[in-house]
Scaffold this active site. Structure first.
Site, PDB file in Angstrom:
ATOM      1  N   SER A  84       0.825  -1.199   0.000  1.00 47.81           N
ATOM      2  CA  SER A  84       0.000   0.000   0.000  1.00 47.81           C
ATOM      3  C   SER A  84       0.857   1.246   0.000  1.00 47.81           C
ATOM      4  CB  SER A  84      -0.907   0.010   1.245  1.00 47.81           C
ATOM      5  OG  SER A  84      -1.682  -1.167   1.313  1.00 47.81           O
ATOM      6  N   SER A 116      -3.749  -3.377  -2.832  1.00 45.75           N
ATOM      7  CA  SER A 116      -3.032  -2.189  -2.379  1.00 45.75           C
ATOM      8  C   SER A 116      -4.002  -1.179  -1.776  1.00 45.75           C
ATOM      9  CB  SER A 116      -2.282  -1.556  -3.562  1.00 45.75           C
ATOM     10  OG  SER A 116      -1.372  -0.581  -3.119  1.00 45.75           O
ATOM     11  N   ASP A 130      -4.386   2.378  -1.282  1.00 48.51           N
ATOM     12  CA  ASP A 130      -3.804   3.621  -1.800  1.00 48.51           C
ATOM     13  C   ASP A 130      -4.703   4.784  -1.393  1.00 48.51           C
ATOM     14  OD1 ASP A 130      -2.005   1.893  -2.973  1.00 48.51           O
ATOM     15  OD2 ASP A 130      -3.028   1.893  -4.903  1.00 48.51           O
TER      16      ASP A 130
END
Length: 342
Positions: A225, A263, A265
């Site tokens: 991340s 991920s 983000d």
């Protein structure tokens, strides 16, 4: 150490750090002993009490594989009430509790006569290098990072970035700033994302060369991340700050990220141009906001500063060995200077 490749043509602030935005400071607490490779990083929006004097802010979730605390109220009210904390995934609850305790100590009526506080903690998973199950981060580490906050601070494998990985190499904390439209925009990232074959550095695709090097070492690529924080001294409201935060994604994408499935983000932007009182008896500020038509230079600055901060995280990071002998090599140890040059 040689200088990292420079992103874009906009000028930087004097430190090329998020703290070039007046009043902003950053502190780390780093745990680096054997299997414990982790920590806390704290960003203070100003030197005062953010519970009493809140700053406008907004966040954007580009991909929501994350376990942050505080985003729901932030979206609703558009203000920060605590410093921003970064840490590992399993430490989110402990750090949020530390933020609550700090607020109560400074404001004994919080949760009684005054409203409760909204802790704000972002995380990335450092379990590849760090024994995350040890739950080593607690209130003492948050307090140490808070007390260490200063305009000048280390980057790379420090604080929350100690155990983080990016593109199969060592990631961590990076920061940068850009000046545009008469205002400062600063960025700080916690970089823990990306597959080796994706890496693009200052417009140069390095993924093939990096993948080949890592294959020789039988290194496992890491996916994770990234948390991207933006600060500005431009007078923006929460709606405009959400638009600014979204442009961090442009800088992220330039490095090769596709905001992958696994991920988390997340980008957040805040303004130091004014504060909003917690006490309803105090007058609200009369702020002349920047016109939306003048935001484009700030959008450019946000994208460039974010990309530069990611480059700095990779450039400043050192090789780290942690849990069960796992290692993440520094990018500069794997690729030759001519390969890294833009």
């Amino acid at each position: 150490m040689s200088q990292a490749p420079r992103i874009g043509t906009l000028p930087s602030g004097p430190l090329d750090l998020i703290s070039d935005v007046a009043g902003v400071s950053v502190g780390h607490c780093t745990l680096a002993e054997g299997p414990l490779q982790t920590g806390v990083t704290v960003v203070r929006p100003h030197a005062g009490d953010p519970f009493r004097d809140r700053v406008p802010a907004a966040a954007v979730v580009l991909n929501g594989f994350g376990k942050s605390i505080g985003l729901v109220q932030l979206e609703e009210l558009g203000v920060l009430e605590t410093p921003i904390a970064l840490t590992n995934t399993f430490a989110v609850g402990a750090v949020a509790q530390a933020q609550i305790r700090a607020c109560v100590a400074a404001n004994p009526q919080s949760g009684r006569r005054l409203s409760t506080v909204n802790p704000l903690v972002f995380e990335c998973n450092d379990g590849q290098l760090n024994d995350i199950q040890a739950l080593a981060v607690g209130e003492a580490q948050y307090r140490a990072a808070l007390e260490a906050a200063a305009p000048e601070f280390a980057q790379g494998a420090v604080g929350a970035g100690r155990g983080m990985s990016s593109f199969g190499v060592k990631g961590g904390i990076g920061s940068a700033s850009r000046i545009a439209g008469g205002y400062m925009v600063g960025a700080l990232v916690l970089s823990n994302y990306g597959r080796p074959e994706q890496l693009t550095l200052a417009g140069r695709h390095l993924g093939a060369a990096l993948s080949a090097k890592l294959a020789e070492l039988s290194a496992e690529p890491e996916k994770g991340s990234i948390i991207m924080l933006l600060a500005t001294d431009a007078p923006l409201d929460a709606r405009q700050l959400r638009r600014l935060a979204l442009r961090a994604g442009a800088g992220l994408a330039r490095t090769g990220s596709v905001f992958g499935h696994g991920s988390g983000d997340i980008a957040l932007a805040f303004s130091s141009a004014y504060t909003l009182p917690q006490d309803p008896a105090r007058p609200m500020p009369a702020v002349a906001l920047l016109h939306d038509a003048k935001l484009d230079p700030l959008f450019q600055a946000a994208a460039d500063a974010t990309e530069q901060a990611i480059v700095q995280a990779l450039w400043q990071a050192e090789t780290v060995e942690g849990r069960d002998g796992q290692r993440r090599l520094a990018l500069r140890e794997l690729l030759q200077p001519d390969e890294l040059a833009p």
